[in-house]
Structure formats: C-alpha cells, structure tokens
Design a protein around this motif. Structure first.
Motif, PDB file in Angstrom:
ATOM      1  N   LEU A 294       0.810  -1.225   0.000  1.00 28.73           N
ATOM      2  CA  LEU A 294       0.000   0.000   0.000  1.00 28.73           C
ATOM      3  C   LEU A 294       0.839   1.270   0.000  1.00 28.73           C
ATOM      4  CD1 LEU A 294      -3.015   0.920   0.202  1.00 28.73           C
ATOM      5  CD2 LEU A 294      -2.682   1.024   2.684  1.00 28.73           C
ATOM      6  N   SER A 295       2.087   1.197   0.413  1.00 31.70           N
ATOM      7  CA  SER A 295       2.863   2.418   0.665  1.00 31.70           C
ATOM      8  C   SER A 295       3.075   3.256  -0.585  1.00 31.70           C
ATOM      9  CB  SER A 295       4.215   2.053   1.291  1.00 31.70           C
ATOM     10  OG  SER A 295       4.970   1.241   0.391  1.00 31.70           O
ATOM     11  N   TYR A 296       3.404   2.625  -1.706  1.00 33.15           N
ATOM     12  CA  TYR A 296       3.674   3.402  -2.921  1.00 33.15           C
ATOM     13  C   TYR A 296       2.422   4.093  -3.464  1.00 33.15           C
ATOM     14  CZ  TYR A 296       5.346   4.693  -7.557  1.00 33.15           C
ATOM     15  OH  TYR A 296       5.669   5.401  -8.686  1.00 33.15           O
ATOM     16  N   PRO A 297       1.284   3.396  -3.606  1.00 35.83           N
ATOM     17  CA  PRO A 297       0.089   4.117  -4.058  1.00 35.83           C
ATOM     18  C   PRO A 297      -0.348   5.228  -3.114  1.00 35.83           C
ATOM     19  CG  PRO A 297      -0.441   1.836  -3.484  1.00 35.83           C
ATOM     20  CD  PRO A 297       1.045   1.943  -3.553  1.00 35.83           C
ATOM     21  N   VAL A 298      -0.243   5.016  -1.816  1.00 41.99           N
ATOM     22  CA  VAL A 298      -0.609   6.078  -0.876  1.00 41.99           C
ATOM     23  C   VAL A 298       0.309   7.279  -1.042  1.00 41.99           C
ATOM     24  CG1 VAL A 298      -0.583   6.717   1.572  1.00 41.99           C
ATOM     25  CG2 VAL A 298      -1.758   4.652   0.840  1.00 41.99           C
ATOM     26  N   TYR A 299       1.600   7.009  -1.207  1.00 40.48           N
ATOM     27  CA  TYR A 299       2.546   8.113  -1.389  1.00 40.48           C
ATOM     28  C   TYR A 299       2.235   8.887  -2.662  1.00 40.48           C
ATOM     29  CZ  TYR A 299       6.903  10.711  -1.393  1.00 40.48           C
ATOM     30  OH  TYR A 299       7.821  11.738  -1.365  1.00 40.48           O
ATOM     31  N   CYS A 300       1.901   8.170  -3.731  1.00 40.84           N
ATOM     32  CA  CYS A 300       1.618   8.829  -5.007  1.00 40.84           C
ATOM     33  C   CYS A 300       0.314   9.611  -4.988  1.00 40.84           C
ATOM     34  CB  CYS A 300       1.565   7.793  -6.126  1.00 40.84           C
ATOM     35  SG  CYS A 300       3.175   7.260  -6.747  1.00 40.84           S
ATOM     36  N   LEU A 301      -0.702   9.070  -4.337  1.00 41.14           N
ATOM     37  CA  LEU A 301      -2.054   9.601  -4.497  1.00 41.14           C
ATOM     38  C   LEU A 301      -2.497  10.567  -3.404  1.00 41.14           C
ATOM     39  CD1 LEU A 301      -3.899   6.328  -5.611  1.00 41.14           C
ATOM     40  CD2 LEU A 301      -3.030   8.170  -7.059  1.00 41.14           C
ATOM     41  N   HIS A 302      -1.829  10.570  -2.257  1.00 40.51           N
ATOM     42  CA  HIS A 302      -2.401  11.315  -1.136  1.00 40.51           C
ATOM     43  C   HIS A 302      -2.448  12.822  -1.376  1.00 40.51           C
ATOM     44  CE1 HIS A 302       1.825  12.064   0.124  1.00 40.51           C
ATOM     45  NE2 HIS A 302       1.325  13.082   0.807  1.00 40.51           N
ATOM     46  N   PHE A 303      -1.452  13.372  -2.079  1.00 36.83           N
ATOM     47  CA  PHE A 303      -1.420  14.826  -2.236  1.00 36.83           C
ATOM     48  C   PHE A 303      -2.551  15.327  -3.134  1.00 36.83           C
ATOM     49  CE2 PHE A 303       0.266  18.986  -2.083  1.00 36.83           C
ATOM     50  CZ  PHE A 303       1.268  19.007  -1.136  1.00 36.83           C
ATOM     51  N   PRO A 304      -2.712  14.794  -4.349  1.00 36.60           N
ATOM     52  CA  PRO A 304      -3.811  15.291  -5.179  1.00 36.60           C
ATOM     53  C   PRO A 304      -5.188  15.010  -4.599  1.00 36.60           C
ATOM     54  CG  PRO A 304      -2.680  13.454  -6.250  1.00 36.60           C
ATOM     55  CD  PRO A 304      -1.841  13.860  -5.090  1.00 36.60           C
ATOM     56  N   ILE A 305      -5.368  13.835  -3.957  1.00 37.51           N
ATOM     57  CA  ILE A 305      -6.665  13.538  -3.344  1.00 37.51           C
ATOM     58  C   ILE A 305      -6.943  14.492  -2.192  1.00 37.51           C
ATOM     59  CG2 ILE A 305      -7.915  11.823  -1.970  1.00 37.51           C
ATOM     60  CD1 ILE A 305      -6.658   9.663  -3.725  1.00 37.51           C
ATOM     61  N   GLY A 306      -5.934  14.736  -1.356  1.00 37.16           N
ATOM     62  CA  GLY A 306      -6.109  15.665  -0.240  1.00 37.16           C
ATOM     63  C   GLY A 306      -6.435  17.069  -0.704  1.00 37.16           C
ATOM     64  N   ARG A 307      -5.798  17.514  -1.773  1.00 35.80           N
ATOM     65  CA  ARG A 307      -6.111  18.837  -2.319  1.00 35.80           C
ATOM     66  C   ARG A 307      -7.594  18.958  -2.652  1.00 35.80           C
ATOM     67  NH1 ARG A 307      -1.263  20.368  -6.575  1.00 35.80           N
ATOM     68  NH2 ARG A 307      -0.001  21.624  -5.114  1.00 35.80           N
ATOM     69  N   LEU A 308      -8.108  17.954  -3.336  1.00 34.19           N
ATOM     70  CA  LEU A 308      -9.515  17.997  -3.740  1.00 34.19           C
ATOM     71  C   LEU A 308     -10.445  17.968  -2.539  1.00 34.19           C
ATOM     72  CD1 LEU A 308      -9.453  15.615  -6.840  1.00 34.19           C
ATOM     73  CD2 LEU A 308      -9.747  18.104  -6.836  1.00 34.19           C
ATOM     74  N   VAL A 309     -10.150  17.130  -1.556  1.00 33.42           N
ATOM     75  CA  VAL A 309     -11.008  17.036  -0.375  1.00 33.42           C
ATOM     76  C   VAL A 309     -11.034  18.367   0.372  1.00 33.42           C
ATOM     77  CG1 VAL A 309     -11.330  15.949   1.878  1.00 33.42           C
ATOM     78  CG2 VAL A 309     -10.724  14.548  -0.106  1.00 33.42           C
ATOM     79  N   PHE A 310      -9.871  18.969   0.570  1.00 35.82           N
ATOM     80  CA  PHE A 310      -9.829  20.236   1.297  1.00 35.82           C
ATOM     81  C   PHE A 310     -10.546  21.350   0.538  1.00 35.82           C
ATOM     82  CE2 PHE A 310      -6.872  18.281   4.115  1.00 35.82           C
ATOM     83  CZ  PHE A 310      -6.813  19.062   5.254  1.00 35.82           C
ATOM     84  N   ILE A 311     -10.486  21.312  -0.791  1.00 39.07           N
ATOM     85  CA  ILE A 311     -11.164  22.345  -1.572  1.00 39.07           C
ATOM     86  C   ILE A 311     -12.682  22.176  -1.522  1.00 39.07           C
ATOM     87  CG2 ILE A 311     -11.588  23.168  -3.928  1.00 39.07           C
ATOM     88  CD1 ILE A 311      -8.611  22.676  -4.496  1.00 39.07           C
TER      89      ILE A 311
END
Length: 369
Positions: A294-311
């Motif tokens: 799980l570590s590599y997909p989480v590292y790759c995806l967390h920033f763009p997903i978090g941006r969208l959630v916060f917006i």
C-alpha cells in the motif's frame, strides 16, 4: 500523508516526518541491490533494467497525475494557486515526462477553498506542482540509473561517495538553515522545490549509496558489544515500527541535530537491523506485506486527493480533523482500488509485452545462481 494534510492547521502533525524520505532512499538502495545485483552482474542489460524500473514506477505515478492535474486547475480556479494557465500546462507536460518544472509559482495546500489564505504563505516552486510528493520519485529514478555503476563499485569507493555526499549535505543543510532562520540550524528537507532542487541530488546520493553499502554489509554481524546492543533494542518488527513512529512523531528538531542524527546514524542502522528481522508470525508477515503493497500508491495519491477534499469539503478549516480523516480514508480506498483494478493489470501487461525469451532465460539463470 498526515504531515502534509495537517501542515496548515493549528496543530501540525509529525513535523519531522520528512526524514522518512531519507529512510526511503536508504531502503531503496538496499532493496534494489537485493532485487537486481545478481541479475545485473549476470548480464541484465541497462536498457532492460531501466525499462523494469519505469514499468514499476510510472503507472501509479500516471494515475496520480490524472487526479493531480485537474486538482491543480481547480486550485487555481479557487484562488489557491497563482499559476497562469500556460505555466500549468507546461508544468504538467514536463511532469508527465518525469521532468521537474523549475518555476516560481505557488499553491496554497490543504487550506480549503473558502479560506482567506494569503498569497505570501503559498508553497512556492514545487517541481511537481500537480503532485508535489513526486519530487522524491524523480530522484529515485536518477538513483535507479546510478545503480548500474554503484553495483560494480568496491566498498571503499562507496564509502568515499557517502563521505563526500554527507559533507555536502551537511554544508547545504547549514546554508539553507542559515538562510531560512537567521541562525545556523541544520535544514535537511530540501530537493522538492526550485530553490533547493539541486540539493536533492546530494540527498539521494548519500541515502541511496548508503543503502547499497548497508546491503553489502548486512550479512556480517556488527562488532560486539555494539551489535548486541542494537539487537537488544530492536528485537523484533514491532520494535522497528515503534522506533519509526517515535522518530516521525518527535516534535523537536533541536536546530537540525535530531534529523541529522536520524539521517546519518539511526536510519542506516534501522535498515541494517531490519534486514535480519523476520515478521512476528503469520499476522505480522501479512501486515508487513500489506504495508509494503500500500505504501507506494498512498505516497503517489495522497497529495492530489487531499487537495480535492480540502477544496470541496465546506468546513475544512473549521473542522480540520474531519477533513483529514476523510482525506486519509479516501486516499486508502482509492489506493486499493487503483492498484487492484488499474496499476497491477497495467504492470502485468507491460511486463508481458516487453518480455522475451532472452530475459526469461536470464531470470532462470539468476534463480539457479
């Protein structure tokens, strides 16, 4: 992930979590030596090796960019990025080719569209604007290519590279700390932005080469009583997990002395000792495998997903805990789905597509050796 999501809240979490990147570089050098050393020495070509690394890294990175580019455009439309459209297009095209974008525009990360976030607090100069975490993947690819040379070096040559890069890392750490804080603390969190981009080469040179050396040393026991003390402290995998949690959760940098101790002493010893520790039973092995998977997909995806959630979360600033929890849950869910349904099938297809009888024969020869 939690460090990034909480960085603009009243109570940032895991302030020293960026040292995990240095641990990653060391671990990466160790793991690639374990996976490819014999194959490269037996005749695996540079082209085939690099192709394997691209197949391993790029599909999930491409998925992250498919989310990250729209997220960056939405951030710009919400007033949380000062990138002109032309700059966004150029940066995204560069990044899709795994090329850093050396610009001077900024983004307000994880603050919510409704927040009045001052432009002067934007994060400026991210070399992968659509997915800032990918900066370390760029240097990981550079290190992967360097392994073609490092794998054939003697230990004394590796030590020379480590000593030289460590000296440069200390020097740049002092200069960056002096520049940012007006004193002479040590700052090692460089490489992600235009203004500190070239330090990333020094950072990965030290960490990755250290991982290569640790691999060559790990089968030989450390001298007593030092080896006994290390084995006594890190008795099992649970102790490793606890130590890692303590390192990233420590709220004190002590003017850079804490991360310096981790980077130059603790992290190499963790990798060295971890190579000799078996998981605690079947459950421990399954847990370790799941984390690695799980570590590599989480590292790759967390920033763009978090941006969208916060917006899009309407009360992200008033309720940061809920926003962070939603971001974490969504990141994990999307990571699992994207890996199972897209990334793994694509990697399997690409591996089969570019496999040949010669490579299959080499693989069999390597297994016999």
């Amino acid at each position: 992930m939690l460090m990034h999501y909480s960085e603009n809240t009243a109570n940032p979490l895991f302030k020293n979590a960026d040292i995990a990147v240095d641990l990653f570089f060391i671990l990466s050098g160790f793991v690639l030596m374990h996976s490819y050393r014999k194959k490269l020495l037996l005749g695996l070509s540079a082209r085939e090796y690099i192709r394997k690394r691209i197949i391993r890294l790029y599909p999930m990175f491409a998925i992250s960019m498919a989310i990250g580019i729209p997220a960056l455009l939405i951030a710009g439309a919400a007033g949380l990025a000062d990138y002109p459209l032309r700059a966004m297009i150029v940066a995204s095209l560069n990044n899709l080719l795994f090329i850093p974008y050396l610009g001077d525009h900024g983004v307000g990360n994880f603050v919510g569209a409704a927040a009045q976030f001052p432009v002067e607090r934007f994060t400026v100069g991210e070399i992968f604007p659509a997915n800032p975490s990918a900066w370390s993947l760029f240097f990981e690819m550079i290190a992967s290519v360097a392994l073609l040379v490092l794998v054939r070096l003697q230990k004394r040559d590796l030590i020379r590279i480590i000593v030289g890069s460590a000296f440069l890392l200390l020097a740049t750490g002092a200069l960056l700390g002096w520049e940012h804080k007006g004193a002479v603390p040590m700052f090692f969190g460089a490489g992600w932005g235009t203004h500190n981009f070239f330090v990333g080469f020094i950072r990965v040179a030290y960490g990755f080469t250290m991982g290569v050396l640790v691999y060559l040393l790990h089968e030989k026991p450390l001298p007593q009583p030092f080896g006994g003390v290390l084995s006594g402290i890190l008795r099992n995998d649970i102790a490793l997990y606890v130590l890692l949690a303590v390192l990233v959760a420590c709220p004190f940098g002590i003017k850079g002395l804490f991360p310096m101790a981790v980077i130059f002493i603790v992290a190499p010893l963790m990798v060295y000792r971890g190579a000799s520790i078996a998981p605690s039973g079947r459950v421990g092995a399954q847990f370790a495998h799941f984390l690695g998977w799980l570590s590599y997909p989480v590292y790759c995806l967390h920033f763009p997903i978090g941006r969208l959630v916060f917006i899009y979360f309407p009360h992200s600033q008033q309720h940061p805990v809920q926003t962070i929890a939603i971001s974490v849950a969504l990141t994990i869910v999307v990571s699992v789905i994207a890996t199972k349904l897209i990334e793994e099938p694509v990697r399997t297809y690409l591996t089969r597509k570019f496999a040949s009888r010669k490579r299959e024969g080499l693989k069999k020869a390597g297994s016999v050796v």
